[in-house]
Design a protein around this motif. Sequence first.
Motif, PDB file in Angstrom:
ATOM      1  N   ASP A  80       6.850 -60.337  27.823  1.00  0.00           N
ATOM      2  CA  ASP A  80       7.465 -61.660  27.997  1.00  0.00           C
ATOM      3  C   ASP A  80       8.937 -61.438  28.286  1.00  0.00           C
ATOM      4  N   ASN A  81       9.270 -61.379  29.542  1.00  0.00           N
ATOM      5  CA  ASN A  81      10.630 -61.003  29.961  1.00  0.00           C
ATOM      6  C   ASN A  81      11.414 -62.232  30.403  1.00  0.00           C
ATOM      7  N   THR A  82      11.431 -63.266  29.539  1.00  0.00           N
ATOM      8  CA  THR A  82      12.058 -64.532  29.905  1.00  0.00           C
ATOM      9  C   THR A  82      13.336 -64.765  29.102  1.00  0.00           C
ATOM     10  N   GLY A  83      14.224 -63.799  29.133  1.00  0.00           N
ATOM     11  CA  GLY A  83      15.503 -63.971  28.451  1.00  0.00           C
ATOM     12  C   GLY A  83      15.558 -63.224  27.133  1.00  0.00           C
ATOM     13  N   TYR A  84      16.469 -63.641  26.267  1.00  0.00           N
ATOM     14  CA  TYR A  84      16.672 -62.959  24.992  1.00  0.00           C
ATOM     15  C   TYR A  84      15.388 -62.979  24.163  1.00  0.00           C
ATOM     16  N   ASP A  85      15.059 -61.868  23.557  1.00  0.00           N
ATOM     17  CA  ASP A  85      13.889 -61.781  22.691  1.00  0.00           C
ATOM     18  C   ASP A  85      14.324 -62.193  21.285  1.00  0.00           C
ATOM     19  N   LEU A  86      14.267 -63.494  21.033  1.00  0.00           N
ATOM     20  CA  LEU A  86      14.902 -64.068  19.848  1.00  0.00           C
ATOM     21  C   LEU A  86      14.279 -63.604  18.534  1.00  0.00           C
ATOM     22  N   LYS A  87      13.009 -63.204  18.574  1.00  0.00           N
ATOM     23  CA  LYS A  87      12.384 -62.812  17.301  1.00  0.00           C
ATOM     24  C   LYS A  87      13.125 -61.658  16.644  1.00  0.00           C
ATOM     25  N   HIS A  88      13.760 -60.816  17.454  1.00  0.00           N
ATOM     26  CA  HIS A  88      14.433 -59.647  16.883  1.00  0.00           C
ATOM     27  C   HIS A  88      15.691 -60.018  16.107  1.00  0.00           C
ATOM     28  N   LEU A  89      16.219 -61.232  16.312  1.00  0.00           N
ATOM     29  CA  LEU A  89      17.342 -61.683  15.492  1.00  0.00           C
ATOM     30  C   LEU A  89      16.917 -61.867  14.042  1.00  0.00           C
ATOM     31  N   PHE A  90      15.685 -62.298  13.836  1.00  0.00           N
ATOM     32  CA  PHE A  90      15.239 -62.666  12.491  1.00  0.00           C
ATOM     33  C   PHE A  90      14.550 -61.521  11.764  1.00  0.00           C
ATOM     34  N   ILE A  91      13.957 -60.584  12.524  1.00  0.00           N
ATOM     35  CA  ILE A  91      13.339 -59.420  11.894  1.00  0.00           C
ATOM     36  C   ILE A  91      14.455 -58.501  11.409  1.00  0.00           C
ATOM     37  N   GLY A  92      14.485 -58.224  10.129  1.00  0.00           N
ATOM     38  CA  GLY A  92      15.538 -57.388   9.554  1.00  0.00           C
ATOM     39  C   GLY A  92      16.785 -58.142   9.147  1.00  0.00           C
TER      40      GLY A  92
END
Length: 469
Positions: A188-200
């Motif tokens: 899914d290459n549609t911009g920032y991969d926001l889930k990684h902000l919340f993981i960790g």
Amino acid sequence: MNHAHLIRSLSELLGAENVLTAADSMTAYLGDWRGRYRGAALCVVRPATTAAVAAVVRVCAEAGVAMVPQGGNTSLCGAATPGSDGRSVLISLSRMRRVRAIDTLNNTITVEAGCVLQTVQEAAAEAGRLFPLSLAAEGSCQLGGNLSTNAGGVQVLRYGNTRELTLGLEVVLPSGEVWDGLRALRKDNTGYDLKHLFIGAEGTLGIITAAVLKLFPKPRSTATAWLAIASPALAVRLLAELQAQFGATLTACELVSEQALDLVRKHLPGAHPSVSASPWHLLIELSGSSDEAALREALTSFLAAALDQRMLGDALLAQSIEQARCLWALRENIGEAQKIEGLSIKHDVSLPISRLPEFVERADRALLLAYPEIRIVTFGHIGDGNLHYNQSTSAAGENAAFLAAQPEVNRIVHDLVHELGGSISAEHGIGQLKRVELLRYKSPVEIEMMRAIKRTLDPQGLMNPGKVL
């Protein structure tokens, strides 16, 4: 909104039985697993749905009241323990424990944040699949906490951390809005991969309420062995040779010092496997789709050659599933045995695998020079460069006094980790324990980037304050 009004509003939302205010009903939520931190809270709330979490967050945000998300409360860095001022609301996700969906063709499972890790493993197994995240606390830790700390465990070598196992998230933002990012896509290459902000992020940017996780084919065969070795240098050499011969079939490679094993024998007596005394030990596991007899035969040949080359002092190849479980129990019970022994100074560090032997040799030498009575307990996931490197005194009764030396011990350990290109937190997070340390080892640019993200998503600073930053 005064505090009495806030509690009434929360009770109207969730029912009075899910808003805990009495000291005896809150006590289990207010201390950490290790017994290092004890906090206070206005109340403990237990929402059962994402909509209820969002409503709680909106009420707290409007009142300007801080929120502390909590899962299974197995944090080792105080990340899920509220501060001592008693002015926050603790949000327990323990009632959010549904498995929402399993898609065996897409190899995904969608679960809520309060699902206990072992429950997710069992749901996957019932569907003929594997969810590979595995750690000692899996019977009580919850997926929301695993995601919030980017938990690792014993199979990172093959499958990666929780981050690598996650495809999508559902998150309640500090405003009370819900971000539905529950996408089951591997691309899914549609911009920032926001889930990684919340993981960790340890609950400092929002509250994870559900996730889409990867599943894998269930292995048809496993082979488990306990090896007696002379040094971490030999462990690294054996790891390289195992990877060269078995590739991705090598699922786990765990290093255990004799001191760590002694604590398990002392505090958790039972029918322990008869493993040879040795300065160091290596627990390895292979798993794959081949015939089990063939896999065991291949490992037997490898171990015989290693014994001939004097890379091993001895080897015990598990002859049954039960014997393999007993070998794993030796490794997985180290943390519990340390807790029984008493307080200790814990370090969860990672290094380039090639630098691990140098780290152990130099850190041991420096600590023993500074503290001749120190006892060093070393174990961990050598396959991915993560060591648990813990210190106490030989006399358990003196450990409380020894803890006063933690800043100096940390400096010896963490400065060396930094020098060797490592990290001061591999899988446990920062929480309250390492906030000051983080400032020493992260560049000002990195710290400011993190603070900018925090300001943007949580401008009031209400989401798990006092953690990480």
